[in-house]
Design a protein around this motif. Sequence first.
Motif, PDB file in Angstrom:
ATOM      1  N   ARG A 208       0.834  -1.212   0.000  1.00 41.82           N
ATOM      2  CA  ARG A 208       0.000   0.000   0.000  1.00 41.82           C
ATOM      3  C   ARG A 208       0.866   1.259   0.000  1.00 41.82           C
ATOM      4  O   ARG A 208       0.556   2.249  -0.666  1.00 41.82           O
ATOM      5  CB  ARG A 208      -0.933  -0.001   1.212  1.00 41.82           C
ATOM      6  CG  ARG A 208      -2.064  -1.004   1.120  1.00 41.82           C
ATOM      7  CD  ARG A 208      -3.060  -0.597   0.079  1.00 41.82           C
ATOM      8  NE  ARG A 208      -4.051  -1.637  -0.170  1.00 41.82           N
ATOM      9  CZ  ARG A 208      -4.804  -1.705  -1.243  1.00 41.82           C
ATOM     10  NH1 ARG A 208      -4.653  -0.817  -2.201  1.00 41.82           N
ATOM     11  NH2 ARG A 208      -5.688  -2.658  -1.391  1.00 41.82           N
ATOM     12  N   GLU A 209       1.955   1.209   0.758  1.00 40.82           N
ATOM     13  CA  GLU A 209       2.869   2.353   0.788  1.00 40.82           C
ATOM     14  C   GLU A 209       3.501   2.573  -0.584  1.00 40.82           C
ATOM     15  O   GLU A 209       3.693   3.711  -1.024  1.00 40.82           O
ATOM     16  CB  GLU A 209       3.970   2.125   1.838  1.00 40.82           C
ATOM     17  CG  GLU A 209       3.488   2.129   3.284  1.00 40.82           C
ATOM     18  CD  GLU A 209       3.109   3.519   3.780  1.00 40.82           C
ATOM     19  OE1 GLU A 209       3.448   4.518   3.098  1.00 40.82           O
ATOM     20  OE2 GLU A 209       2.463   3.615   4.838  1.00 40.82           O
TER      21      GLU A 209
ATOM     22  N   LYS B   1       0.703   4.204  -2.943  1.00 37.40           N
ATOM     23  CA  LYS B   1      -0.270   5.137  -2.374  1.00 37.40           C
ATOM     24  C   LYS B   1      -0.379   6.444  -3.157  1.00 37.40           C
ATOM     25  O   LYS B   1      -1.448   7.050  -3.201  1.00 37.40           O
ATOM     26  CB  LYS B   1       0.028   5.420  -0.909  1.00 37.40           C
ATOM     27  CG  LYS B   1       1.303   6.187  -0.622  1.00 37.40           C
ATOM     28  CD  LYS B   1       1.452   6.391   0.884  1.00 37.40           C
ATOM     29  CE  LYS B   1       2.701   7.191   1.207  1.00 37.40           C
ATOM     30  NZ  LYS B   1       2.848   7.370   2.680  1.00 37.40           N
ATOM     31  N   ASP B   2       0.703   6.885  -3.823  1.00 38.79           N
ATOM     32  CA  ASP B   2       0.591   8.137  -4.584  1.00 38.79           C
ATOM     33  C   ASP B   2      -0.249   7.958  -5.848  1.00 38.79           C
ATOM     34  O   ASP B   2      -0.808   8.923  -6.368  1.00 38.79           O
ATOM     35  CB  ASP B   2       1.969   8.709  -4.919  1.00 38.79           C
ATOM     36  CG  ASP B   2       2.802   7.790  -5.788  1.00 38.79           C
ATOM     37  OD1 ASP B   2       2.543   6.571  -5.775  1.00 38.79           O
ATOM     38  OD2 ASP B   2       3.707   8.284  -6.485  1.00 38.79           O
TER      39      ASP B   2
ATOM     40  N   TYR C 120      -7.189   6.341  -1.077  1.00 42.08           N
ATOM     41  CA  TYR C 120      -7.491   5.027  -0.509  1.00 42.08           C
ATOM     42  C   TYR C 120      -7.023   4.956   0.942  1.00 42.08           C
ATOM     43  O   TYR C 120      -5.855   5.189   1.249  1.00 42.08           O
ATOM     44  CB  TYR C 120      -6.808   3.938  -1.336  1.00 42.08           C
ATOM     45  CG  TYR C 120      -7.226   2.540  -0.956  1.00 42.08           C
ATOM     46  CD1 TYR C 120      -8.374   1.973  -1.501  1.00 42.08           C
ATOM     47  CD2 TYR C 120      -6.483   1.800  -0.041  1.00 42.08           C
ATOM     48  CE1 TYR C 120      -8.767   0.687  -1.153  1.00 42.08           C
ATOM     49  CE2 TYR C 120      -6.867   0.516   0.314  1.00 42.08           C
ATOM     50  CZ  TYR C 120      -8.010  -0.024  -0.244  1.00 42.08           C
ATOM     51  OH  TYR C 120      -8.396  -1.296   0.110  1.00 42.08           O
TER      52      TYR C 120
ATOM     53  N   GLU D 185      -8.380  -1.685   5.898  1.00 44.21           N
ATOM     54  CA  GLU D 185      -8.490  -0.847   4.709  1.00 44.21           C
ATOM     55  C   GLU D 185      -9.937  -0.698   4.278  1.00 44.21           C
ATOM     56  O   GLU D 185     -10.791  -1.514   4.629  1.00 44.21           O
ATOM     57  CB  GLU D 185      -7.636  -1.410   3.570  1.00 44.21           C
ATOM     58  CG  GLU D 185      -7.899  -2.859   3.237  1.00 44.21           C
ATOM     59  CD  GLU D 185      -6.880  -3.427   2.262  1.00 44.21           C
ATOM     60  OE1 GLU D 185      -5.982  -2.699   1.822  1.00 44.21           O
ATOM     61  OE2 GLU D 185      -6.990  -4.619   1.938  1.00 44.21           O
TER      62      GLU D 185
END
Length: 391
Positions: A93-94, A97-98, A103, A178
């Motif tokens: 996810r990291e 993420k951009d 999200y 999430e």
Amino acid sequence: MILIDKPFVSDFLVKTIKENNFPVIATTVVKSMISDDSLNWISEKEAIELFKKDPNTPLYSNSENAISWIEQNLSFSKLPSQIQLFKNKILFRELIKDAFPNYFFKGVKLADLPKLNAKQLKFPLIIKPAVGFFSLAVHKVDSVEEWNTILNNIEQEIEAFKGMYPKEVVNVSDFIIEEYIEGEEYAIDCYFNTKGKPKVLNVMHHIFSSAKDVSDRVYMTSKEIIEKNKSEIEDFLQIVGQKAQLKNFPMHVEIRIDKTGKINPIEINPLRFGGWCTTGDISYFAYDFNSYEQFLYEKSPNWNEILKTRKDKKYNLIVLDNNSGIKESNIKAFNYNLLLKDFKKPLNLRKVDFRKYAVFGFLFTETSKGNEKELNTILSSNLKKYITIKE
């Protein structure tokens, strides 16, 4: 090169290895699983030296159990860090993420879950282990009122599946919370070639019996599913590949596509296709090509030609997980013959030691248009009709 590990290797994959003379790393584990001396066995030392000479050597593994071997023996390469980027859902996810700035996700230690103020969370949400497999301890939570009940369920499930898989495959020390995305879920087998370009080998629609269902019971692939989604999926994969700098890298990808057509990633499973030699094998039953050969020879399916003869047909993977509520220790037998009679065209049945892995097996079928009832029935079945209980 191929790295085999437990819990399962299919006859189809072994046959593929033999016919192509693909090198197989001769670990103690694989030698206990495959007794064929005619395979192209190479020693662990030879394999390590090959990777030192060429760090971009294509490697396929049938199981995430093999991750520990890679971490212990190929630490000089980029593979261990790339694997962790995907295997750990928080790191994944990291990474992206951009590209998905809106999200919501949150990593939480298992011990800290009861301390969370559930009223501050946005429902509905999904909670699951940061390092997980096979929908183990995965839950959809619709409201604050459900939160404590779900936490209790997770605690019981952890006790139930302890010891089934190594910590590299399922590690419940960390969880990810999430947001839940409305839409249809898909599973994709693919690989990135030597130039870093993604190649789609299969797209399967993961269908559910209800909004609360998070199981792995039915996956289906078809001409319509491939044609509708392949192009957008390739665009999404290109983003992932660039961020992780992937080359010669196979993976099994899970995504959800919302009603606007936007792709939302769920998770990525590195260095393999579907677990237990499932989705990797079904491409042969469905489309008459071999996904393992496609990756290791760096080929691409000719989808335009393949799909010409697949109109009005669905090819299905049915996961026979034990959702009966009956403990495996209380089950005497599972009636596979009765199961096969419930499908018009079974293609392949694989039985599993359900007492060890809490799954009865995997069934591959073909379904013609208008005969979907058999899929809907097995999708919502608790499988009790096939189970004989000990007296």
